[in-house]
Design a protein around this motif. Structure first.
Motif, PDB file in Angstrom:
ATOM      1  N   ALA A   9       0.887  -1.064   0.016  1.00  0.00           N
ATOM      2  CA  ALA A   9       0.030  -0.103  -0.071  1.00  0.00           C
ATOM      3  C   ALA A   9       0.714   1.127   0.117  1.00  0.00           C
ATOM      4  O   ALA A   9       0.610   2.213  -0.746  1.00  0.00           O
ATOM      5  CB  ALA A   9      -0.778   0.004   1.181  1.00  0.00           C
ATOM      6  N   LEU A  10       1.999   1.293   0.737  1.00  0.00           N
ATOM      7  CA  LEU A  10       2.836   2.510   0.777  1.00  0.00           C
ATOM      8  C   LEU A  10       3.521   2.438  -0.368  1.00  0.00           C
ATOM      9  O   LEU A  10       3.814   3.830  -0.882  1.00  0.00           O
ATOM     10  CB  LEU A  10       3.905   2.248   2.049  1.00  0.00           C
ATOM     11  CG  LEU A  10       3.164   2.452   3.420  1.00  0.00           C
ATOM     12  CD1 LEU A  10       4.293   1.895   4.492  1.00  0.00           C
ATOM     13  CD2 LEU A  10       2.317   3.528   3.757  1.00  0.00           C
ATOM     14  N   SER A  11       3.904   1.407  -1.203  1.00  0.00           N
ATOM     15  CA  SER A  11       4.563   1.576  -2.590  1.00  0.00           C
ATOM     16  C   SER A  11       3.549   2.142  -3.459  1.00  0.00           C
ATOM     17  O   SER A  11       3.695   2.805  -4.494  1.00  0.00           O
ATOM     18  CB  SER A  11       5.096   0.060  -3.008  1.00  0.00           C
ATOM     19  OG  SER A  11       4.127  -0.608  -3.402  1.00  0.00           O
ATOM     20  N   GLY A  12       2.191   1.809  -3.470  1.00  0.00           N
ATOM     21  CA  GLY A  12       1.210   2.442  -4.257  1.00  0.00           C
ATOM     22  C   GLY A  12       1.321   4.164  -3.885  1.00  0.00           C
ATOM     23  O   GLY A  12       1.064   4.735  -4.935  1.00  0.00           O
ATOM     24  N   ARG A  13       1.399   4.408  -2.589  1.00  0.00           N
ATOM     25  CA  ARG A  13       1.374   5.776  -2.448  1.00  0.00           C
ATOM     26  C   ARG A  13       2.626   6.679  -3.132  1.00  0.00           C
ATOM     27  O   ARG A  13       2.692   7.648  -3.621  1.00  0.00           O
ATOM     28  CB  ARG A  13       1.454   6.080  -0.978  1.00  0.00           C
ATOM     29  CG  ARG A  13       1.438   7.629  -0.658  1.00  0.00           C
ATOM     30  CD  ARG A  13       1.410   7.501   1.033  1.00  0.00           C
ATOM     31  NE  ARG A  13       1.611   9.263   1.426  1.00  0.00           N
ATOM     32  CZ  ARG A  13       2.554   9.984   1.521  1.00  0.00           C
ATOM     33  NH1 ARG A  13       3.658   9.322   1.373  1.00  0.00           N
ATOM     34  NH2 ARG A  13       2.446  11.272   1.889  1.00  0.00           N
ATOM     35  N   ALA A  14       3.883   5.789  -3.177  1.00  0.00           N
ATOM     36  CA  ALA A  14       5.049   6.120  -3.720  1.00  0.00           C
ATOM     37  C   ALA A  14       4.986   6.530  -5.022  1.00  0.00           C
ATOM     38  O   ALA A  14       5.419   7.443  -5.571  1.00  0.00           O
ATOM     39  CB  ALA A  14       6.099   5.338  -3.427  1.00  0.00           C
ATOM     40  N   GLU A  15       4.303   5.391  -5.771  1.00  0.00           N
ATOM     41  CA  GLU A  15       3.868   5.793  -6.986  1.00  0.00           C
ATOM     42  C   GLU A  15       3.065   6.828  -7.386  1.00  0.00           C
ATOM     43  O   GLU A  15       3.444   7.559  -8.461  1.00  0.00           O
ATOM     44  CB  GLU A  15       3.262   4.179  -7.640  1.00  0.00           C
ATOM     45  CG  GLU A  15       3.264   4.431  -8.931  1.00  0.00           C
ATOM     46  CD  GLU A  15       2.575   2.822  -9.457  1.00  0.00           C
ATOM     47  OE1 GLU A  15       1.482   2.887 -10.373  1.00  0.00           O
ATOM     48  OE2 GLU A  15       3.101   1.838  -8.961  1.00  0.00           O
ATOM     49  N   ARG A  16       1.829   6.924  -6.710  1.00  0.00           N
ATOM     50  CA  ARG A  16       1.253   8.123  -7.108  1.00  0.00           C
ATOM     51  C   ARG A  16       1.890   9.567  -6.700  1.00  0.00           C
ATOM     52  O   ARG A  16       1.686  10.436  -7.473  1.00  0.00           O
ATOM     53  CB  ARG A  16      -0.052   8.195  -5.924  1.00  0.00           C
ATOM     54  CG  ARG A  16      -1.014   6.930  -6.500  1.00  0.00           C
ATOM     55  CD  ARG A  16      -2.362   7.318  -5.757  1.00  0.00           C
ATOM     56  NE  ARG A  16      -2.313   7.097  -4.280  1.00  0.00           N
ATOM     57  CZ  ARG A  16      -2.205   5.706  -3.646  1.00  0.00           C
ATOM     58  NH1 ARG A  16      -2.136   4.835  -4.164  1.00  0.00           N
ATOM     59  NH2 ARG A  16      -2.073   5.825  -2.299  1.00  0.00           N
ATOM     60  N   ILE A  17       2.895   9.358  -5.757  1.00  0.00           N
ATOM     61  CA  ILE A  17       3.486  10.744  -5.501  1.00  0.00           C
ATOM     62  C   ILE A  17       4.447  10.710  -6.721  1.00  0.00           C
ATOM     63  O   ILE A  17       4.610  12.079  -7.325  1.00  0.00           O
ATOM     64  CB  ILE A  17       4.419  10.666  -4.185  1.00  0.00           C
ATOM     65  CG1 ILE A  17       3.499  10.808  -3.007  1.00  0.00           C
ATOM     66  CG2 ILE A  17       5.469  11.644  -4.273  1.00  0.00           C
ATOM     67  CD1 ILE A  17       4.204  10.398  -1.778  1.00  0.00           C
ATOM     68  N   ALA A  18       5.246   9.923  -7.321  1.00  0.00           N
ATOM     69  CA  ALA A  18       6.015  10.021  -8.498  1.00  0.00           C
ATOM     70  C   ALA A  18       5.248  10.491  -9.630  1.00  0.00           C
ATOM     71  O   ALA A  18       5.881  11.305 -10.169  1.00  0.00           O
ATOM     72  CB  ALA A  18       6.742   8.521  -8.831  1.00  0.00           C
ATOM     73  N   GLN A  19       4.246   9.878  -9.845  1.00  0.00           N
ATOM     74  CA  GLN A  19       3.333  10.127 -11.114  1.00  0.00           C
ATOM     75  C   GLN A  19       2.542  11.303 -10.781  1.00  0.00           C
ATOM     76  O   GLN A  19       1.874  12.202 -11.803  1.00  0.00           O
ATOM     77  CB  GLN A  19       2.341   9.050 -11.391  1.00  0.00           C
ATOM     78  CG  GLN A  19       3.010   7.760 -11.938  1.00  0.00           C
ATOM     79  CD  GLN A  19       2.033   6.561 -12.120  1.00  0.00           C
ATOM     80  OE1 GLN A  19       0.785   6.588 -11.710  1.00  0.00           O
ATOM     81  NE2 GLN A  19       2.546   5.657 -12.395  1.00  0.00           N
ATOM     82  N   ARG A  20       2.314  11.870  -9.711  1.00  0.00           N
ATOM     83  CA  ARG A  20       1.633  13.044  -9.411  1.00  0.00           C
ATOM     84  C   ARG A  20       0.137  12.794  -9.893  1.00  0.00           C
ATOM     85  O   ARG A  20      -0.414  13.890 -10.644  1.00  0.00           O
ATOM     86  CB  ARG A  20       2.364  14.364  -9.774  1.00  0.00           C
ATOM     87  CG  ARG A  20       3.645  14.525  -9.233  1.00  0.00           C
ATOM     88  CD  ARG A  20       4.284  15.909  -9.725  1.00  0.00           C
ATOM     89  NE  ARG A  20       5.439  16.190  -8.938  1.00  0.00           N
ATOM     90  CZ  ARG A  20       6.095  17.151  -8.984  1.00  0.00           C
ATOM     91  NH1 ARG A  20       5.652  18.277  -9.755  1.00  0.00           N
ATOM     92  NH2 ARG A  20       7.318  16.997  -8.404  1.00  0.00           N
ATOM     93  N   ASP A  21      -0.404  11.850  -9.877  1.00  0.00           N
ATOM     94  CA  ASP A  21      -1.758  11.479 -10.220  1.00  0.00           C
ATOM     95  C   ASP A  21      -2.555  10.601  -9.458  1.00  0.00           C
ATOM     96  O   ASP A  21      -2.006   9.801  -8.586  1.00  0.00           O
ATOM     97  CB  ASP A  21      -1.635  10.852 -11.785  1.00  0.00           C
ATOM     98  CG  ASP A  21      -2.748  11.173 -12.499  1.00  0.00           C
ATOM     99  OD1 ASP A  21      -3.706  11.750 -12.252  1.00  0.00           O
ATOM    100  OD2 ASP A  21      -2.832  10.295 -13.609  1.00  0.00           O
ATOM    101  N   ARG A  22      -4.124  10.853  -9.276  1.00  0.00           N
ATOM    102  CA  ARG A  22      -5.193  10.043  -8.605  1.00  0.00           C
ATOM    103  C   ARG A  22      -5.080   8.758  -9.362  1.00  0.00           C
ATOM    104  O   ARG A  22      -4.592   8.697 -10.383  1.00  0.00           O
ATOM    105  CB  ARG A  22      -6.218  10.600  -8.573  1.00  0.00           C
ATOM    106  CG  ARG A  22      -6.296  11.944  -7.709  1.00  0.00           C
ATOM    107  CD  ARG A  22      -7.902  12.258  -7.551  1.00  0.00           C
ATOM    108  NE  ARG A  22      -8.341  11.512  -6.260  1.00  0.00           N
ATOM    109  CZ  ARG A  22      -9.525  11.084  -6.398  1.00  0.00           C
ATOM    110  NH1 ARG A  22     -10.292  11.448  -7.189  1.00  0.00           N
ATOM    111  NH2 ARG A  22      -9.790  10.469  -5.157  1.00  0.00           N
TER     112      ARG A  22
END
Length: 108
Positions: A9-22
């Protein structure tokens, strides 16, 4: 008490931060904090599930990053002044805030 998110779940958050997208899977709109009503108690920040980590204290105000907010009601249920609303017309987060989020995420 805040639940600890799984590494996935935390890696999903990191991916959203990297992509800057919902996430496209999120059907609910993000939430927003009405600054004029907020007392900056940070209760919402502490209640936001770690896998989203969408709420940040910017000193004078507390903000919800729409790209990280799934639209769940966790913060709404804990807010003592009811200043958190659905944000149907959200706008993308600015680069300065993303830079702050990226620095914060690296320290976590």
């Amino acid at each position: 008490m805040k639940k600890i998110a799984s590494p996935a779940a935390l890696s999903g958050r990191a991916e959203r931060i990297a992509q800057r997208d919902r996430s496209d899977a999120w059907k609910k709109p993000p939430r927003r904090i009405e600054k004029s009503e907020c007392i900056t108690c940070d209760t919402c920040l502490r209640s936001c599930p770690a896998e989203f980590g969408a709420i940040f204290d910017r000193g004078l105000d507390v903000v919800i990053i729409p790209e990280l907010c799934s639209g769940c009601p966790a913060c709404v249920l804990e807010c003592p002044v009811d200043c958190i609303y659905v944000d149907e017309d959200w706008t993308p987060t600015d680069d300065a805030m993303w830079n702050h989020i990226e620095l914060t995420a690296k320290g976590a």
